[in-house]
Motif scaffolding. Structure first.
Motif, short mmCIF file in Angstrom:
data_model
loop_
_atom_site.label_atom_id
_atom_site.label_comp_id
_atom_site.label_asym_id
_atom_site.label_seq_id
_atom_site.Cartn_x
_atom_site.Cartn_y
_atom_site.Cartn_z
N UNK A 48 0.79 -1.23 0.00
CA UNK A 48 0.00 0.00 0.00
C UNK A 48 0.82 1.27 0.00
N UNK A 49 2.14 1.15 -0.05
CA UNK A 49 2.98 2.35 -0.08
C UNK A 49 2.92 2.99 -1.47
N UNK A 50 2.88 4.33 -1.55
CA UNK A 50 2.91 4.97 -2.87
C UNK A 50 4.27 4.80 -3.54
N UNK A 51 4.28 4.89 -4.88
CA UNK A 51 5.54 4.80 -5.62
C UNK A 51 6.51 5.88 -5.13
N UNK A 52 7.76 5.51 -4.97
CA UNK A 52 8.79 6.49 -4.60
C UNK A 52 8.87 6.80 -3.13
N UNK A 53 8.08 6.11 -2.30
CA UNK A 53 8.15 6.39 -0.86
C UNK A 53 9.52 5.98 -0.32
N UNK A 54 9.96 6.73 0.71
CA UNK A 54 11.28 6.44 1.29
C UNK A 54 11.35 5.04 1.90
N UNK A 55 10.23 4.55 2.43
CA UNK A 55 10.22 3.22 3.03
C UNK A 55 10.28 2.15 1.95
N UNK A 56 11.03 1.10 2.22
CA UNK A 56 11.13 0.00 1.25
C UNK A 56 9.99 -0.99 1.46
N UNK A 57 9.57 -1.62 0.34
CA UNK A 57 8.47 -2.59 0.44
C UNK A 57 8.94 -3.87 1.13
N UNK A 58 10.12 -4.32 0.77
CA UNK A 58 10.69 -5.52 1.41
C UNK A 58 12.08 -5.15 1.90
N UNK A 59 12.32 -5.48 3.15
CA UNK A 59 13.57 -4.98 3.72
C UNK A 59 14.00 -5.89 4.87
N UNK A 60 15.29 -6.12 4.95
CA UNK A 60 15.85 -6.83 6.11
C UNK A 60 16.86 -5.92 6.78
N UNK A 61 16.66 -5.69 8.05
CA UNK A 61 17.56 -4.75 8.74
C UNK A 61 18.18 -5.37 9.98
N UNK A 62 19.51 -5.57 9.95
CA UNK A 62 20.20 -5.98 11.19
C UNK A 62 20.61 -4.73 11.99
N UNK A 63 20.46 -4.78 13.28
CA UNK A 63 20.87 -3.66 14.13
C UNK A 63 21.62 -4.20 15.34
N UNK A 64 22.39 -3.34 15.96
CA UNK A 64 23.12 -3.73 17.18
C UNK A 64 23.11 -2.56 18.15
N UNK A 65 22.68 -2.85 19.37
CA UNK A 65 22.73 -1.84 20.43
C UNK A 65 23.70 -2.35 21.48
N UNK A 66 24.67 -1.53 21.83
CA UNK A 66 25.68 -1.92 22.82
C UNK A 66 25.52 -1.01 24.04
N UNK A 67 25.32 -1.63 25.19
CA UNK A 67 25.12 -0.86 26.42
C UNK A 67 26.23 -1.19 27.40
#
Lengths: 355, 156
Positions: A48-67
């Protein structure tokens, strides 16, 4: 590209320095320090995202938080570094002194004092039951999430086992520049203007996760790349977290009052934002959750016009399964409404904490 | 093991479990959990409630100088650790680990250090006059340089 190659050199140098400084402290029994690693990998599918939206339709995101946390006698320190493909941030870095058993004074970079979520989880994906944060503490939030300055916190009044705690903060906050950008204390250093915050919370028992409270904040935010030059924002609200196994409810209400100035013009607006999240642990390792987020009174709000990505309304359902004591798998489906569009998304996440 | 030795061992086990007099000795000597500190420390007595707070990360002072105590986790005996979490902290292990992580994330300081070896644990206790840990009473009695600062739980 590996995450370690995307981290700003200044953040890398600081991270290494912190680890080297903390390591020798461990050799003394009186000092305590430890590092916690919160990795997470999230797969997202959106429709449902419009064409050209900043958000990707399919995406895999690895993140790391170090405390990193530690202390020596009456001194404590905390450092938190968050790294993703799109963001590298020294999220928190502060040093505190325990003035007496009731009060601690700290200086450095902190989470802003509003509400519950921002002060409890922020980047620790494993610690929150849900995958998605509420819109008000997400990257496109309409208020600053960090500040650099001083913070005083402690116990105000004790009634039996019940405690009224306070946190009071003053410092420099965010800058508006394609969304609110948190202040940095390493690197180029982008500091906003005055940020003031007060948070009062009541807990029926010092060890209980249940708490309820109020908060107030005033933020003066410089604006870049716009006809507006500054924003004066007053935010107040209520929050509560109630836990009685197997149930949990988190609720927050925010009242925003914004005044924008620039080029001899002025505009103001007020709006409300709130959410309720309910959780039910239906087996020792499995939890179901539902969350409703609503924003009201946003018609032509001048601040929200600068942040079209802000998630105004969201309906979310999800499941969390704790694979081991330190690893969880979550799945979530949600419908999100922004100022400019709406879409649906399904997310699957693995998150953990080590060691 | 010969059949005669096996029967004798079985008899002794049953006797220590079932006979009232012997059972009481076993209960008093073995199944009593205590909080201990270095004998040279000036820590005062602590209630089980304050011990629970301490091991959940709440600063608790028990010295004339108001210095906070340092809790150390005794993981040298899995039964002891489980009993401590169930009978003193009143939490499952998962819930306890989570509570400590949330407190650390909120800026509440480091989690208590965890020791798999009793010798290393006692060394850490002796090196830090503000440190405390939990032990079975008979194990605590085996270390003359430790003192009991609280009686936490006793099996009925």
């Amino acid at each position: 590209m590996p995450i370690c190659h995307t981290v700003k050199p200044s953040v890398r140098v600081l991270a290494v320095a912190l680890v080297l400084c903390a390591a020798p402290l461990n050799t003394y029994a009186e000092s305590r320090s430890e590092w916690l690693f919160f990795p997470a990998v999230t797969a997202v599918h959106r429709t449902g995202l419009p064409q050209g939206d900043e958000l990707e339709r399919n995406h895999i995101e690895p993140v790391l938080d170090v405390l990193g946390t530690g202390g020596l006698s009456s001194m404590t320190w905390l450092a938190e570094i968050f790294v993703s493909e799109h963001e590298q941030e020294l999220a928190r870095l502060n040093v505190g002194w325990r003035l007496n058993p009731q009060n601690t004074l700290s200086i450095g970079k902190f989470h802003n004092l509003q509400g519950y979520w921002n002060t409890q989880f922020n980047h620790g994906a494993y610690l929150q039951t849900a995958i998605d944060k509420p819109g008000v503490v997400d990257d496109s939030a309409p208020l600053p999430l960090h500040y650099v300055g001083a913070q005083m916190e402690g116990k105000l009044v004790q009634w039996g086992e019940g405690l009224l705690n306070y946190s009071l903060g003053i410092g420099k906050g965010a800058v508006m520049k394609n969304g609110l950008v948190s202040p940095d204390i390493v690197g180029a250093g982008k500091l906003g203007d005055l940020s003031l915050g007060l948070r009062l919370s009541y807990t029926p028992d010092e060890t209980s996760p249940t708490q309820a409270g109020v908060f107030f904040a005033r933020n003066k935010i410089p604006v870049e790349n716009s006809n507006w030059t500054g924003i004066t924002q007053d935010v107040g609200g209520l929050f509560a977290n109630w836990e009685s196994d197997p149930f949990r409810v988190i609720a927050e209400l925010y009242v925003f009052s914004n005044k924008l100035e620039g080029s001899g013009a002025m505009a103001s607006g007020n709006f409300l934002y709130g959410y309720v999240q309910g959780e039910y642990r239906f087996s020792p390792r499995s939890t179901a959750l539902i969350r409703m987020e609503e924003t009201g009174g946003t018609n032509n709000d001048p601040l929200l016009a600068l942040i079209p990505d802000f998630e105004l309304n969201k309906q979310l359902i999800g499941l969390r399964y704790d694979v081991t004591w330190n690893q969880a798998v979550k799945i979530e489906a949600s419908h999100v409404e922004r100022l400019d569009t709406s879409y649906r998304q399904v997310q699957i996440q693995w998150s953990a904490v080590f060691p | 093991m010969t059949r005669r030795r096996f029967i004798a061992a079985l008899f002794c086990s049953l006797a220590t479990t079932w006979l009232p007099g012997v059972g009481a000795v076993w209960a008093n000597g073995m199944r009593k959990m205590v909080l201990v500190a270095a004998r040279g420390s000036d820590l005062g007595r602590l209630s089980p409630g304050d011990t629970r707070k301490l091991f959940l990360g709440v600063p608790v002072a028990a010295t004339p100088s108001n210095d906070p105590m340092h809790p150390l986790r005794n993981a040298s005996d899995p039964v002891l650790e489980e009993a401590f979490l169930q009978k003193v902290v009143f939490m499952s292990r998962d819930a306890y680990e989570r509570a400590l992580l949330i407190r650390a994330m909120r800026g509440g300081g480091s989690r208590p250090a965890r020791f798999d070896s009793e010798t290393a644990l006692v060394d850490a206790l002796l090196a830090d006059k503000s440190a405390v840990t939990y032990m079975w009473a008979d194990r605590a009695a085996a270390w003359p340089n430790l003192k009991v600062v609280a009686e936490l739980w006793q099996e009925n």
